[in-house]
Design an enzyme around this catalytic site. Structure first.
Site, PDB file in Angstrom:
ATOM      1  N   GLN A 146      -3.695   2.175   9.710  1.00 17.40           N
ATOM      2  CA  GLN A 146      -2.334   2.369   9.191  1.00 17.40           C
ATOM      3  C   GLN A 146      -1.485   3.170  10.186  1.00 17.40           C
ATOM      4  O   GLN A 146      -0.270   2.998  10.257  1.00 17.40           O
ATOM      5  CB  GLN A 146      -2.362   3.107   7.848  1.00 17.40           C
ATOM      6  CG  GLN A 146      -2.869   2.274   6.676  1.00 17.40           C
ATOM      7  CD  GLN A 146      -4.354   2.423   6.451  1.00 17.40           C
ATOM      8  OE1 GLN A 146      -5.105   2.664   7.402  1.00 17.40           O
ATOM      9  NE2 GLN A 146      -4.802   2.282   5.222  1.00 17.40           N
ATOM     10  N   ASN A 151      -5.996  12.396   0.077  1.00 18.75           N
ATOM     11  CA  ASN A 151      -5.176  11.569   0.982  1.00 18.75           C
ATOM     12  C   ASN A 151      -6.136  10.710   1.797  1.00 18.75           C
ATOM     13  O   ASN A 151      -7.368  10.830   1.670  1.00 18.75           O
ATOM     14  CB  ASN A 151      -4.304  12.453   1.880  1.00 18.75           C
ATOM     15  CG  ASN A 151      -3.253  11.639   2.638  1.00 18.75           C
ATOM     16  OD1 ASN A 151      -2.574  10.785   2.058  1.00 18.75           O
ATOM     17  ND2 ASN A 151      -3.133  11.855   3.925  1.00 18.75           N
ATOM     18  N   LYS A 152      -5.580   9.845   2.612  1.00 15.83           N
ATOM     19  CA  LYS A 152      -6.388   8.921   3.417  1.00 15.83           C
ATOM     20  C   LYS A 152      -7.554   9.632   4.106  1.00 15.83           C
ATOM     21  O   LYS A 152      -7.383  10.729   4.655  1.00 15.83           O
ATOM     22  CB  LYS A 152      -5.467   8.264   4.450  1.00 15.83           C
ATOM     23  CG  LYS A 152      -6.124   7.329   5.437  1.00 15.83           C
ATOM     24  CD  LYS A 152      -6.927   6.229   4.790  1.00 15.83           C
ATOM     25  CE  LYS A 152      -6.122   5.406   3.799  1.00 15.83           C
ATOM     26  NZ  LYS A 152      -6.994   4.514   2.979  1.00 15.83           N
ATOM     27  N   ASP A 203      -2.174  11.167  -2.085  1.00 17.55           N
ATOM     28  CA  ASP A 203      -2.369  10.145  -3.118  1.00 17.55           C
ATOM     29  C   ASP A 203      -2.579  10.753  -4.500  1.00 17.55           C
ATOM     30  O   ASP A 203      -2.375  10.087  -5.512  1.00 17.55           O
ATOM     31  CB  ASP A 203      -3.541   9.235  -2.758  1.00 17.55           C
ATOM     32  CG  ASP A 203      -3.130   8.328  -1.610  1.00 17.55           C
ATOM     33  OD1 ASP A 203      -3.170   8.790  -0.456  1.00 17.55           O
ATOM     34  OD2 ASP A 203      -2.735   7.183  -1.865  1.00 17.55           O
ATOM     35  N   ARG A 246       0.844  -1.196   0.000  1.00 17.21           N
ATOM     36  CA  ARG A 246       0.000   0.000   0.000  1.00 17.21           C
ATOM     37  C   ARG A 246       0.884   1.254   0.000  1.00 17.21           C
ATOM     38  O   ARG A 246       2.090   1.184   0.164  1.00 17.21           O
ATOM     39  CB  ARG A 246      -0.918  -0.004   1.234  1.00 17.21           C
ATOM     40  CG  ARG A 246      -0.142  -0.208   2.533  1.00 17.21           C
ATOM     41  CD  ARG A 246      -0.854   0.303   3.737  1.00 17.21           C
ATOM     42  NE  ARG A 246      -0.880   1.757   3.755  1.00 17.21           N
ATOM     43  CZ  ARG A 246       0.179   2.500   4.086  1.00 17.21           C
ATOM     44  NH1 ARG A 246       1.333   1.981   4.417  1.00 17.21           N
ATOM     45  NH2 ARG A 246       0.083   3.818   4.075  1.00 17.21           N
ATOM     46  N   GLY A 247       0.178   2.421  -0.100  1.00 18.94           N
ATOM     47  CA  GLY A 247       0.886   3.690  -0.147  1.00 18.94           C
ATOM     48  C   GLY A 247       1.102   4.077  -1.601  1.00 18.94           C
ATOM     49  O   GLY A 247       1.497   3.245  -2.430  1.00 18.94           O
ATOM     50  N   ARG A 305      -6.164   0.143  -8.105  1.00 25.04           N
ATOM     51  CA  ARG A 305      -6.668   1.148  -7.157  1.00 25.04           C
ATOM     52  C   ARG A 305      -6.833   2.450  -7.929  1.00 25.04           C
ATOM     53  O   ARG A 305      -5.953   2.813  -8.711  1.00 25.04           O
ATOM     54  CB  ARG A 305      -5.719   1.351  -5.968  1.00 25.04           C
ATOM     55  CG  ARG A 305      -5.680   0.170  -5.005  1.00 25.04           C
ATOM     56  CD  ARG A 305      -4.961   0.528  -3.710  1.00 25.04           C
ATOM     57  NE  ARG A 305      -5.833   1.202  -2.750  1.00 25.04           N
ATOM     58  CZ  ARG A 305      -5.419   1.655  -1.569  1.00 25.04           C
ATOM     59  NH1 ARG A 305      -4.138   1.524  -1.210  1.00 25.04           N
ATOM     60  NH2 ARG A 305      -6.246   2.247  -0.741  1.00 25.04           N
TER      61      ARG A 305
HETATM   62  O1  MRU Z   1      -4.943   3.241   1.606  1.00 22.65           O
HETATM   63  P1  MRU Z   1      -3.484   3.508   1.800  1.00 22.65           P
HETATM   64  O2  MRU Z   1      -2.952   2.971   3.088  1.00 22.65           O
HETATM   65  O3  MRU Z   1      -2.666   3.079   0.611  1.00 22.65           O
HETATM   66  O4  MRU Z   1      -3.408   5.097   1.880  1.00 22.65           O
HETATM   67  C1  MRU Z   1      -2.142   5.696   1.928  1.00 22.65           C
HETATM   68  C2  MRU Z   1      -2.153   7.152   2.161  1.00 22.65           C
HETATM   69  O5  MRU Z   1      -3.174   7.786   2.171  1.00 22.65           O
HETATM   70  C3  MRU Z   1      -0.805   7.825   2.256  1.00 22.65           C
HETATM   71  O6  MRU Z   1      -0.907   9.001   3.006  1.00 22.65           O
HETATM   72  C4  MRU Z   1      -0.290   8.171   0.866  1.00 22.65           C
HETATM   73  O7  MRU Z   1      -0.416   7.095  -0.013  1.00 22.65           O
HETATM   74  C5  MRU Z   1       1.124   8.616   0.902  1.00 22.65           C
HETATM   75  S1  MRU Z   1       2.275   7.298   1.306  1.00 22.65           S
HETATM   76  C6  MRU Z   1       3.819   8.025   1.198  1.00 22.65           C
END
Ligand code: MRU
Length: 330
Positions: free
Chosen positions: A185, A236-237, A226, A49-50, A86
């Site tokens: 996370q 972002n998340k 993201d 992820r990320g 995704r």
């Molecule tokens: O759903 P995830 O865990 O992939 O979401 C990740 C995030 O929102 C992070 O803040 C983003 O991808 C940056 S990671 C350097």
């Protein structure tokens, strides 16, 4: 050299393995990627992820397939399947767009491009850490959300990379870690990374953030991204937007840290960013335990969009950006 190692990914001469981030921090489980469908499933389940790392994993897996002798049309089909795994993190699409033109140039070229993109991400992270360092005052109390360190990147991370860089510089930052519902996370991964880096921190439920701001205990908010649209609106998340609103209300600076691979100049604004809607099980169940009544309908977006007007600046590999116009043409 055809080996590369990141915190949560290994490429070894035509083999790709990932550290299953769902199992952390209890277990360090390395999983060999067996097929495109397998990688899609690992990405969708957040085993890997990320924003930066899913892009890196996708291009490295195309190198795996190329080394196995898969012809260009098959590589293109795999690339498309990975692209659709995704929807929100644009790094995935950006990196695939960069490798797609070499898919018919042979395995050596595909692998060289994938490794270059890995190496680039390491450097982008280092540049972000340097660009963000001046934002961190001695002893700053920093609130962060989700996980943005070594686990979701090929390098030292984005927002968390700035924090660990500040720690190295002797600034003794203190971090408020949002647990980051629904998949924790923050609790599982950020607390783990901060513990390993020796950075002082405390974990709180996401809904405690308002009281932290109200009691004057947050000096700075630092989060990842993201997708950054051409007008600076930033996905972002989920949960990031409420921090930005709180930060504005309480007069606390709110910064986004992200590499330029997260910028989408073709996306005019936040309204056009596709937001992943995730399954009801993620919030109705806790492992095997049913939390909400069977059949409960849910709202479970993976991300939210913070308007550019609520963002003090973007810490990027090109330096600190304070004018969203910088994202128009890039
Ligand atoms: O759903 P995830 O865990 O992939 O979401 C990740 C995030 O929102 C992070 O803040 C983003 O991808 C940056 S990671 C350097």
């Amino acid at each position: 050299m055809t080996q590369r190692t990141a915190t949560a990914l290994r490429y070894d001469d035509g083999q790709l393995s990932i550290l299953d981030q769902r199992a952390l921090p209890a277990e360090r489980l390395w999983v060999a990627v067996e097929s495109t469908e397998h990688l899609v499933q690992l990405i969708q389940s957040l085993a890997i992820r990320g924003a930066p790392l899913i892009g890196i994993a996708a291009v490295l897996y195309l190198a795996v397939l190329a080394r196995k002798g898969e012809p260009a049309p098959a590589l293109k089909i795999a690339s498309q399947a990975l692209r659709e795994s995704r929807p929100t993190a644009v790094n995935l699409m950006n990196l695939l767009d960069r490798i797609n033109p070499v898919l018919d140039q042979g395995a050596a070229e595909v692998e060289a491009m994938a490794l270059a993109l890995f190496d680039e991400d390491v450097q982008l992270c280092d540049k972000i850490a340097e660009a963000g360092l001046p934002l961190v005052k001695n002893g700053a109390r920093i609130l962060t959300h989700c996980n943005t360190g070594g686990l979701p990147t090929a390098g030292r991370g984005t927002a968390l990379g700035i924090i660990t860089r500040a720690q190295e510089a002797g600034l003794t930052p203190f971090v408020w870690v949002d647990e980051t519902r629904p998949l924790w996370q923050g609790a599982r991964l950020t607390a783990y990374e901060l513990q390993q880096a020796g950075v002082a921190h405390r974990l709180q439920v996401d809904s405690a953030a308002a009281s932290l701001f109200a009691s004057g205990q947050v000096d700075l908010v630092l989060v990842g991204a993201d997708r950054i649209a051409a007008n600076g609106d930033t996905a972002n998340k989920v949960g990031t937007l409420m921090l930005a609103v709180l930060a504005r209300h309480y007069g606390v600076p709110f910064y986004v840290a992200a590499p330029w691979t997260t910028v989408d100049p073709a996306c005019p604004g936040g309204h056009a960013i596709p937001i992943e809607e995730r399954s009801a099980e993620e919030i109705c169940q806790l492992g095997d335990r049913q939390l909400a009544p069977q059949g409960t309908t849910t709202y479970n977006p993976g991300f939210d969009v913070t308007p550019a007007t609520l963002i003090s600046g973007w810490v990027t590999d090109r330096g600190l950006i304070t004018e969203a116009a910088a994202f128009h043409h890039s």
